[in-house]
Design an enzyme around this catalytic site. Structure first.
Site, PDB file in Angstrom:
ATOM      1  N   ARG A   1      13.384  21.941  72.712  1.00 53.61           N
ATOM      2  CA  ARG A   1      13.215  23.200  71.975  1.00 53.61           C
ATOM      3  C   ARG A   1      14.537  23.898  71.692  1.00 53.61           C
ATOM      4  O   ARG A   1      14.761  24.377  70.595  1.00 53.61           O
ATOM      5  CB  ARG A   1      12.307  24.141  72.766  1.00 53.61           C
ATOM      6  CG  ARG A   1      12.058  25.477  72.106  1.00 53.61           C
ATOM      7  CD  ARG A   1      11.249  26.380  72.994  1.00 53.61           C
ATOM      8  NE  ARG A   1      11.774  26.381  74.355  1.00 53.61           N
ATOM      9  CZ  ARG A   1      11.257  27.041  75.366  1.00 53.61           C
ATOM     10  NH1 ARG A   1      10.158  27.740  75.195  1.00 53.61           N
ATOM     11  NH2 ARG A   1      11.811  26.987  76.559  1.00 53.61           N
TER      12      ARG A   1
ATOM     13  N   GLY B   1       9.790  17.659  75.138  1.00 52.32           N
ATOM     14  CA  GLY B   1      10.451  18.314  76.276  1.00 52.32           C
ATOM     15  C   GLY B   1      11.313  17.357  77.075  1.00 52.32           C
ATOM     16  O   GLY B   1      11.252  17.313  78.301  1.00 52.32           O
TER      17      GLY B   1
ATOM     18  N   TYR C   1      -1.063  28.696  84.219  1.00 58.00           N
ATOM     19  CA  TYR C   1      -0.569  27.307  84.240  1.00 58.00           C
ATOM     20  C   TYR C   1      -1.666  26.338  84.697  1.00 58.00           C
ATOM     21  O   TYR C   1      -1.845  25.266  84.111  1.00 58.00           O
ATOM     22  CB  TYR C   1       0.635  27.260  85.185  1.00 58.00           C
ATOM     23  CG  TYR C   1       1.375  25.952  85.275  1.00 58.00           C
ATOM     24  CD1 TYR C   1       2.310  25.587  84.300  1.00 58.00           C
ATOM     25  CD2 TYR C   1       1.187  25.101  86.358  1.00 58.00           C
ATOM     26  CE1 TYR C   1       3.020  24.394  84.406  1.00 58.00           C
ATOM     27  CE2 TYR C   1       1.891  23.909  86.471  1.00 58.00           C
ATOM     28  CZ  TYR C   1       2.803  23.566  85.491  1.00 58.00           C
ATOM     29  OH  TYR C   1       3.500  22.378  85.607  1.00 58.00           O
ATOM     30  N   SER C   2      -2.420  26.722  85.723  1.00 62.39           N
ATOM     31  CA  SER C   2      -3.496  25.853  86.223  1.00 62.39           C
ATOM     32  C   SER C   2      -4.563  25.664  85.139  1.00 62.39           C
ATOM     33  O   SER C   2      -5.076  24.556  84.951  1.00 62.39           O
ATOM     34  CB  SER C   2      -4.144  26.454  87.474  1.00 62.39           C
ATOM     35  OG  SER C   2      -3.182  26.643  88.492  1.00 62.39           O
TER      36      SER C   2
ATOM     37  N   ASP D   1       9.835  23.328  68.294  1.00 57.20           N
ATOM     38  CA  ASP D   1       9.006  23.990  69.304  1.00 57.20           C
ATOM     39  C   ASP D   1       7.577  23.454  69.148  1.00 57.20           C
ATOM     40  O   ASP D   1       6.937  23.689  68.117  1.00 57.20           O
ATOM     41  CB  ASP D   1       9.073  25.499  69.047  1.00 57.20           C
ATOM     42  CG  ASP D   1       8.143  26.308  69.927  1.00 57.20           C
ATOM     43  OD1 ASP D   1       7.309  25.721  70.658  1.00 57.20           O
ATOM     44  OD2 ASP D   1       8.238  27.550  69.880  1.00 57.20           O
TER      45      ASP D   1
ATOM     46  N   ASN E   1       4.946  16.024  77.253  1.00 65.78           N
ATOM     47  CA  ASN E   1       5.556  16.454  78.507  1.00 65.78           C
ATOM     48  C   ASN E   1       6.035  17.911  78.471  1.00 65.78           C
ATOM     49  O   ASN E   1       6.122  18.553  79.509  1.00 65.78           O
ATOM     50  CB  ASN E   1       6.737  15.518  78.816  1.00 65.78           C
ATOM     51  CG  ASN E   1       7.624  16.058  79.908  1.00 65.78           C
ATOM     52  OD1 ASN E   1       7.316  15.943  81.093  1.00 65.78           O
ATOM     53  ND2 ASN E   1       8.747  16.690  79.528  1.00 65.78           N
TER      54      ASN E   1
END
Ligand code: NDP
Length: 242
Positions: free
Chosen positions: A35, A10, A154-155, A61, A89
């Site tokens: 990506r 990334g 996400y968390s 990807d 990352n």
């Protein structure tokens, strides 16, 4: 001695781009993964070569196991220099309040962050252990440490990366491969373009968001020999948020 190659996932924008530049400046030949954004990746690669660094683009990807497996096999076969530094990352957010969260929002984040960690790290860990030198640096988040409303997916993914870091650090420690997490707070990139600054700034003790370079400088340090006794740690870069 030639420094090992460094793979940064990334890295076409934001924090990853800053990490790629710092590692190149430190003398690593950088493999710049991304990506989709060819133009942005090309611009980062040009900045690195213009500054005298070495870079190779690697478009895949990280959430796609077959594509990642093939890309890493090619990277290992095409150059005899080891890949001794890996920075996981690549990451995405698909925010929503939990009662409204769709399954594809849940899976997209898990796929990039957790499957991505497995897909990239698993084929590179053993070569590092055989070499008796390696640096695996995973980009988590303050959300993975504290939890953030609207970011249950996400968390959870970023907390998962912390668990994976601690476990893998224990597996690798005897072979001189360190595994650490960097957990940024709010950093000025496209990822936070929609965040209301008037709301979030008061929550940050330093009253400002961070810059990608304020994260990449720590990552670059963790990749050095000077950081050889640091492993299994989660280090925040967050202006005092956590
Ligand atoms: P950006 O959205 O600015 O950049 C994301 C990068 O990841 C791009 O280069 C993108 O490539 C790449 N990417 C996304 N999905 C994939 C994938 N499946 N495979 C390969 N590459 C992929 O993000 P940031 O720089 O802000 O974030 C970097 C990391 O830091 C992420 O893990 C993020 O969760 C974390 N973080 C960010 C914070 C922030 O405030 N910005 C705070 C805490 C953590 P392309 O453009 O080609 O699609």
């Amino acid at each position: 001695m030639t420094k090992p190659r460094a793979l940064v996932t990334g890295a076409s924008r934001g924090i990853g781009a800053a990490i790629a530049k710092d590692l190149a400046a430190a003398g690593h030949a950088v493999i710049l993964n991304y990506r989709s954004n060819d133009e942005a990746a090309g611009a980062v690669a040009k900045a690195i070569t213009d500054a005298g660094g070495e870079v190779k683009l690697a478009k895949f990807d990280v959430g796609d196991h077959a594509a990642t497996h093939a890309a890493i096999a090619e990277l290992l076969a095409s150059d005899e220099r080891p890949i001794g530094v890996l920075v996981n990352n690549a990451g995405i957010a698909r925010d929503n309040v939990f009662p409204a969260m769709k399954m594809d929002e849940w899976h997209a984040v898990m796929r990039t962050t957790l499957d991505g960690f497995y897909n990239v790290t698993q084929p590179l860990a053993m070569p590092m252990m055989r070499k008796r030198w390696g640096r695996i640096i995973n980009i988590s988040s303050v959300s993975g440490v504290n939890g953030t409303r609207g970011q249950v997916n996400y968390s959870a993914a970023k907390a998962g990366i912390i668990g994976a870091t601690k476990a893998l650090a224990k597996e690798c420690a005897k072979r001189k491969v360190t595994v650490n997490c960097v957990a940024p707070g709010l950093i000025e990139t496209e990822m936070i373009a929609d965040v209301r600054m008037d709301i979030v700034k008061p929550m940050i003790p330093m009253q400002r968001v961070g810059k990608p370079e304020e994260v990449s400088s720590l990552v670059a340090f963790l990749a050095t020999d000077a950081a050889s006794y640091i492993t299994g740690q989660v280090i925040g870069v967050n202006g005092g948020m956590a």
